[in-house]
Design a protein around this motif. Sequence first.
Motif, mmCIF file in Angstrom:
data_model
loop_
_atom_site.group_PDB
_atom_site.id
_atom_site.type_symbol
_atom_site.label_atom_id
_atom_site.label_comp_id
_atom_site.label_asym_id
_atom_site.label_seq_id
_atom_site.Cartn_x
_atom_site.Cartn_y
_atom_site.Cartn_z
ATOM 1 N N PHE A 206 18.928 9.283 41.434
ATOM 2 C CA PHE A 206 19.290 8.236 40.481
ATOM 3 C C PHE A 206 20.795 7.997 40.532
ATOM 4 C CE2 PHE A 206 19.857 12.132 38.105
ATOM 5 C CZ PHE A 206 20.893 11.888 37.219
ATOM 6 N N LYS A 207 21.206 6.881 39.959
ATOM 7 C CA LYS A 207 22.629 6.513 39.908
ATOM 8 C C LYS A 207 23.157 6.699 38.494
ATOM 9 C CE LYS A 207 22.613 3.048 43.560
ATOM 10 N NZ LYS A 207 22.967 1.673 43.913
ATOM 11 N N GLY A 208 24.476 6.843 38.386
ATOM 12 C CA GLY A 208 25.107 6.848 37.078
ATOM 13 C C GLY A 208 25.581 8.203 36.586
ATOM 14 N N ALA A 209 25.413 9.250 37.393
ATOM 15 C CA ALA A 209 25.872 10.575 36.979
ATOM 16 C C ALA A 209 27.022 11.017 37.877
ATOM 17 C CB ALA A 209 24.731 11.579 37.066
ATOM 18 N N LYS A 210 27.706 12.056 37.423
ATOM 19 C CA LYS A 210 28.787 12.607 38.246
ATOM 20 C C LYS A 210 28.756 14.125 38.174
ATOM 21 C CE LYS A 210 32.259 11.930 34.599
ATOM 22 N NZ LYS A 210 31.305 11.780 33.527
ATOM 23 N N LYS A 211 29.471 14.760 39.061
ATOM 24 C CA LYS A 211 29.526 16.221 39.085
ATOM 25 C C LYS A 211 29.968 16.734 37.717
ATOM 26 C CE LYS A 211 30.731 16.373 43.973
ATOM 27 N NZ LYS A 211 29.823 17.176 44.738
ATOM 28 N N GLY A 212 29.304 17.782 37.241
ATOM 29 C CA GLY A 212 29.636 18.366 35.946
ATOM 30 C C GLY A 212 28.814 17.837 34.793
ATOM 31 N N ASP A 213 28.114 16.711 34.986
ATOM 32 C CA ASP A 213 27.260 16.180 33.915
ATOM 33 C C ASP A 213 26.066 17.103 33.688
ATOM 34 O OD1 ASP A 213 28.897 13.990 33.607
ATOM 35 O OD2 ASP A 213 27.523 12.554 34.542
ATOM 36 N N ASP A 214 25.516 17.062 32.476
ATOM 37 C CA ASP A 214 24.323 17.843 32.139
ATOM 38 C C ASP A 214 23.058 17.062 32.468
ATOM 39 O OD1 ASP A 214 25.604 20.099 31.172
ATOM 40 O OD2 ASP A 214 25.680 19.358 29.113
ATOM 41 N N LEU A 215 22.110 17.745 33.097
ATOM 42 C CA LEU A 215 20.790 17.191 33.358
ATOM 43 C C LEU A 215 19.787 18.085 32.628
ATOM 44 C CD1 LEU A 215 19.141 15.080 35.020
ATOM 45 C CD2 LEU A 215 18.835 16.890 36.721
ATOM 46 N N THR A 216 19.059 17.506 31.674
ATOM 47 C CA THR A 216 18.080 18.255 30.894
ATOM 48 C C THR A 216 16.680 17.903 31.373
ATOM 49 O OG1 THR A 216 19.548 18.252 28.985
ATOM 50 C CG2 THR A 216 17.219 18.725 28.559
ATOM 51 N N ILE A 217 15.894 18.942 31.650
ATOM 52 C CA ILE A 217 14.526 18.781 32.113
ATOM 53 C C ILE A 217 13.619 19.391 31.060
ATOM 54 C CG2 ILE A 217 12.862 19.323 33.932
ATOM 55 C CD1 ILE A 217 16.517 19.749 34.653
ATOM 56 N N SER A 218 12.567 18.660 30.677
ATOM 57 C CA SER A 218 11.632 19.178 29.684
ATOM 58 C C SER A 218 10.221 18.713 30.008
ATOM 59 C CB SER A 218 12.020 18.727 28.279
ATOM 60 O OG SER A 218 11.985 17.315 28.183
ATOM 61 N N TRP A 219 9.247 19.535 29.611
ATOM 62 C CA TRP A 219 7.856 19.141 29.752
ATOM 63 C C TRP A 219 7.058 19.623 28.550
ATOM 64 C CZ3 TRP A 219 4.544 23.186 29.494
ATOM 65 C CH2 TRP A 219 4.912 24.413 30.036
ATOM 66 N N THR A 220 5.932 18.934 28.312
ATOM 67 C CA THR A 220 4.951 19.357 27.316
ATOM 68 C C THR A 220 3.578 19.262 27.974
ATOM 69 O OG1 THR A 220 4.809 17.124 26.411
ATOM 70 C CG2 THR A 220 6.283 18.648 25.291
ATOM 71 N N ASP A 221 2.696 20.185 27.589
ATOM 72 C CA ASP A 221 1.363 20.152 28.196
ATOM 73 C C ASP A 221 0.277 19.855 27.162
ATOM 74 O OD1 ASP A 221 0.603 22.624 26.972
ATOM 75 O OD2 ASP A 221 1.131 23.784 28.745
ATOM 76 N N ASN A 222 -0.952 19.746 27.635
ATOM 77 C CA ASN A 222 -2.074 19.356 26.775
ATOM 78 C C ASN A 222 -2.487 20.429 25.775
ATOM 79 O OD1 ASN A 222 -3.158 20.912 29.019
ATOM 80 N ND2 ASN A 222 -5.180 20.258 28.339
ATOM 81 N N LYS A 223 -1.926 21.635 25.885
ATOM 82 C CA LYS A 223 -2.236 22.701 24.925
ATOM 83 C C LYS A 223 -1.081 22.932 23.953
ATOM 84 C CE LYS A 223 -5.602 25.318 27.578
ATOM 85 N NZ LYS A 223 -5.995 26.662 28.008
ATOM 86 N N GLY A 224 -0.088 22.046 23.961
ATOM 87 C CA GLY A 224 1.037 22.177 23.049
ATOM 88 C C GLY A 224 2.181 23.023 23.589
ATOM 89 N N GLY A 225 2.028 23.520 24.814
ATOM 90 C CA GLY A 225 3.103 24.299 25.426
ATOM 91 C C GLY A 225 4.237 23.396 25.881
ATOM 92 N N SER A 226 5.421 23.974 26.012
ATOM 93 C CA SER A 226 6.568 23.192 26.456
ATOM 94 C C SER A 226 7.635 24.119 27.033
ATOM 95 C CB SER A 226 7.153 22.378 25.302
ATOM 96 O OG SER A 226 7.663 23.238 24.307
ATOM 97 N N ASP A 227 8.548 23.511 27.763
ATOM 98 C CA ASP A 227 9.699 24.246 28.275
ATOM 99 C C ASP A 227 10.819 23.236 28.472
ATOM 100 O OD1 ASP A 227 11.301 26.310 29.134
ATOM 101 O OD2 ASP A 227 10.280 26.613 31.037
ATOM 102 N N GLN A 228 12.043 23.750 28.482
ATOM 103 C CA GLN A 228 13.206 22.892 28.683
ATOM 104 C C GLN A 228 14.319 23.723 29.295
ATOM 105 O OE1 GLN A 228 14.422 20.223 25.492
ATOM 106 N NE2 GLN A 228 16.542 20.859 25.777
#
Length: 103
Positions: free
Chosen positions: A75-97
Amino acid sequence: MASSIRVRATSNGDITEVQTLIQHPMDTGLVRDSKGELIPAHYIQELKFACNGKDVFVANWGTAISKDPYVKFSFKGAKKGDDLTISWTDNKGGSDQTTAKIA
């Protein structure tokens, strides 16, 4: 608990490339165990990547994604040092980030 998300994000000019491996069973609900019992469906429903608080990639998944999914995109628009947050949720209510610095 250790995160189930491994991520690598590198910036080269105005393009940031992201590679992610997520540990998750991604069970379809159609497979049987050794006793012949159906393994209940257990899969990631929503996966989000946000850079500096702005969504840059959102996926709504179902049962057709393989175990321990690997995702690669840029993707465009980011630079070195920026934060990238990744998160998911599943069909049983589980999640991680997790959050990674763009290198």
